[in-house]
Enzyme design. Structure first.
Site, PDB file in Angstrom:
ATOM      1  N   PRO A 229       0.833  -1.202   0.000  1.00  0.00           N
ATOM      2  CA  PRO A 229       0.000   0.000   0.000  1.00  0.00           C
ATOM      3  C   PRO A 229       0.870   1.256   0.000  1.00  0.00           C
ATOM      4  O   PRO A 229       1.835   1.358   0.754  1.00  0.00           O
ATOM      5  CB  PRO A 229      -0.806  -0.121   1.297  1.00  0.00           C
ATOM      6  CG  PRO A 229      -0.808  -1.578   1.616  1.00  0.00           C
ATOM      7  CD  PRO A 229       0.523  -2.088   1.132  1.00  0.00           C
ATOM      8  N   GLU A 230       0.534   2.193  -0.864  1.00  0.00           N
ATOM      9  CA  GLU A 230       1.238   3.464  -0.928  1.00  0.00           C
ATOM     10  C   GLU A 230       0.350   4.542  -0.311  1.00  0.00           C
ATOM     11  O   GLU A 230      -0.678   4.235   0.292  1.00  0.00           O
ATOM     12  CB  GLU A 230       1.645   3.758  -2.374  1.00  0.00           C
ATOM     13  CG  GLU A 230       2.550   2.668  -2.951  1.00  0.00           C
ATOM     14  CD  GLU A 230       2.976   2.907  -4.392  1.00  0.00           C
ATOM     15  OE1 GLU A 230       3.076   4.082  -4.801  1.00  0.00           O
ATOM     16  OE2 GLU A 230       3.211   1.920  -5.124  1.00  0.00           O
TER      17      GLU A 230
ATOM     18  N   HIS B 224      -5.920 -14.571   8.548  1.00  0.00           N
ATOM     19  CA  HIS B 224      -4.646 -13.930   8.857  1.00  0.00           C
ATOM     20  C   HIS B 224      -4.783 -12.758   9.826  1.00  0.00           C
ATOM     21  O   HIS B 224      -3.988 -11.816   9.788  1.00  0.00           O
ATOM     22  CB  HIS B 224      -3.952 -13.462   7.577  1.00  0.00           C
ATOM     23  CG  HIS B 224      -3.901 -14.499   6.501  1.00  0.00           C
ATOM     24  ND1 HIS B 224      -3.212 -15.687   6.644  1.00  0.00           N
ATOM     25  CD2 HIS B 224      -4.474 -14.537   5.257  1.00  0.00           C
ATOM     26  CE1 HIS B 224      -3.347 -16.409   5.541  1.00  0.00           C
ATOM     27  NE2 HIS B 224      -4.110 -15.737   4.697  1.00  0.00           N
TER      28      HIS B 224
ATOM     29  N   LYS C 214      21.066  15.784  -6.131  1.00  0.00           N
ATOM     30  CA  LYS C 214      21.145  14.321  -6.120  1.00  0.00           C
ATOM     31  C   LYS C 214      21.616  13.805  -7.481  1.00  0.00           C
ATOM     32  O   LYS C 214      20.935  13.976  -8.493  1.00  0.00           O
ATOM     33  CB  LYS C 214      19.777  13.722  -5.798  1.00  0.00           C
ATOM     34  CG  LYS C 214      19.217  14.108  -4.434  1.00  0.00           C
ATOM     35  CD  LYS C 214      19.977  13.431  -3.307  1.00  0.00           C
ATOM     36  CE  LYS C 214      19.301  13.699  -1.964  1.00  0.00           C
ATOM     37  NZ  LYS C 214      19.988  13.003  -0.860  1.00  0.00           N
TER      38      LYS C 214
ATOM     39  N   ARG D  95      12.736  -4.023  -8.965  1.00  0.00           N
ATOM     40  CA  ARG D  95      11.338  -3.796  -9.270  1.00  0.00           C
ATOM     41  C   ARG D  95      11.185  -3.761 -10.781  1.00  0.00           C
ATOM     42  O   ARG D  95      12.153  -3.871 -11.520  1.00  0.00           O
ATOM     43  CB  ARG D  95      10.855  -2.459  -8.686  1.00  0.00           C
ATOM     44  CG  ARG D  95      10.954  -2.318  -7.177  1.00  0.00           C
ATOM     45  CD  ARG D  95      10.628  -0.883  -6.778  1.00  0.00           C
ATOM     46  NE  ARG D  95      10.500  -0.705  -5.338  1.00  0.00           N
ATOM     47  CZ  ARG D  95      11.488  -0.412  -4.524  1.00  0.00           C
ATOM     48  NH1 ARG D  95      12.718  -0.293  -5.000  1.00  0.00           N
ATOM     49  NH2 ARG D  95      11.278  -0.239  -3.231  1.00  0.00           N
TER      50      ARG D  95
ATOM     51  N   ARG E 247       1.233 -11.559   4.949  1.00  0.00           N
ATOM     52  CA  ARG E 247       2.685 -11.731   4.830  1.00  0.00           C
ATOM     53  C   ARG E 247       3.445 -11.345   6.095  1.00  0.00           C
ATOM     54  O   ARG E 247       4.664 -11.518   6.156  1.00  0.00           O
ATOM     55  CB  ARG E 247       3.201 -10.926   3.634  1.00  0.00           C
ATOM     56  CG  ARG E 247       2.581 -11.388   2.313  1.00  0.00           C
ATOM     57  CD  ARG E 247       3.138 -10.630   1.133  1.00  0.00           C
ATOM     58  NE  ARG E 247       2.510 -11.029  -0.115  1.00  0.00           N
ATOM     59  CZ  ARG E 247       2.760 -10.480  -1.293  1.00  0.00           C
ATOM     60  NH1 ARG E 247       3.645  -9.498  -1.394  1.00  0.00           N
ATOM     61  NH2 ARG E 247       2.139 -10.896  -2.381  1.00  0.00           N
TER      62      ARG E 247
ATOM     63  N   LYS F  36       3.533   6.409   4.274  1.00  0.00           N
ATOM     64  CA  LYS F  36       2.844   5.121   4.338  1.00  0.00           C
ATOM     65  C   LYS F  36       2.546   4.683   5.772  1.00  0.00           C
ATOM     66  O   LYS F  36       2.079   3.562   5.984  1.00  0.00           O
ATOM     67  CB  LYS F  36       3.693   4.057   3.631  1.00  0.00           C
ATOM     68  CG  LYS F  36       4.037   4.410   2.184  1.00  0.00           C
ATOM     69  CD  LYS F  36       4.998   3.395   1.582  1.00  0.00           C
ATOM     70  CE  LYS F  36       5.517   3.872   0.236  1.00  0.00           C
ATOM     71  NZ  LYS F  36       6.480   2.912  -0.357  1.00  0.00           N
TER      72      LYS F  36
END
Length: 283
Positions: free
Chosen positions: A2-3, A94, A159, A269, A113, A61
């Site tokens: 989840p973001e 769960h 950066k 990713r 998880r 998050k």
């Protein structure tokens, strides 16, 4: 995982249903769900007993519940598959933690998880905001009313690494994960492998604006659900996955120019992009 939009959907659901309620019995069904609470399960359950929930908040998050008269908050991290569910009884497989509220509602934390969990943490004042200690190192997120895009642009211009890597760095800007990074970069017409300090202020601002816009759009549609692992407090899935322009669209036509969308590996990713709208930088 989840973001920001998904966590904010959960926070809003909790705010509507649990603020003003008092926590009764708390049961920890799996010790991993409280592994971040260093004093252990018994301490967590004892300290939550009788606590009245006075508010909810979020950064990036992470979300947390504020407790009446206490200088601590109940911090919740959903991890990869965490769910905060409300019902008359624990209602999901769960279930790792369950808390009985004074109106008979059970607040359940389910996590297939087991990467997420609950912990009590001290509240600290950081940069004009009061946040739990585990959240203090996180940058503000693009939906924070006090988010300073100009300041973040200045950071990004120092950066010398890929812009997507910087978007995923929660100490630069929080709340953005792989899905919304790809969506923001597609909207801004910037390839994720572009080096941040080589982008103009205008380009960097466009990326940050796109990140905020796409997350607002996702929030309006309940977030993004690809499977049953992300649901709101009522167990309902979001439907922004139907509106994704980049993520998961390898081999499909770009909605803007018609070119075939591509996928490539990035930081263990997958990144999805349009080779025409978002040309890859030359080495």
């Amino acid at each position: 995982m989840p973001e920001l939009p998904e966590v904010e959907v959960v926070r809003r659901g909790l705010h509507s249903h649990v603020v003003g309620k008092t926590i009764g019995a708390v049961r920890v069904h799996h010790p991993r769900a409280v592994r971040r609470h260093e004093a252990g399960p018994a301490d967590l359950t004892a300290r939550l007993l009788g606590a009245r929930i006075t508010g909810t908040d979020r950064r990036g998050k992470y979300l947390w519940l504020l407790l009446d008269g206490r200088d601590t908050a109940l911090v919740v991290h959903l991890g990869m598959s965490g769910q905060m569910l409300l019902g008359a009884v624990p209602r999901a497989e769960h279930v790792r933690i369950s808390a009985l509220l004074d109106d008979g509602t059970v607040l359940s934390f389910a996590d297939q998880r087991t990467f997420g969990g609950w912990m009590l943490a001290d509240l600290l004042e950081v940069d004009g905001s009061v946040v739990p200690e585990p959240v203090a190192h996180l940058a503000r997120d693009p939906l924070d009313p006090r988010f300073d895009a100009d300041a973040v642009v200045k950071v990004l211009r120092r950066k010398h690494s890929e812009i997507k890597r910087q978007l995923l760095d929660q100490q630069v800007v929080s709340g953005i994960g792989n899905i919304y990074a790809d969506e923001a970069l597609w909207r801004a017409k910037v390839h994720g492998a572009r080096i941040a300090d080589a982008l103009t202020r205008k380009q960097l601002t466009a990326v940050l604006d796109a990140a905020a816009d796409v997350m607002r759009d996702a929030l309006a549609k309940g977030g993004t659900s690809f499977d049953s692992l992300y649901v709101n407090v009522n167990g309902e899935s979001g439907y922004f996955d139907r509106s994704l322009d980049a993520y998961g669209r390898e081999g499909e036509s770009c909605r803007r120019c018609g070119a075939v969308m591509r996928r490539e590996k990035f930081m263990n990713r997958s990144s999805f992009y349009c080779p025409k709208c978002q040309p890859r930088p030359r080495l």
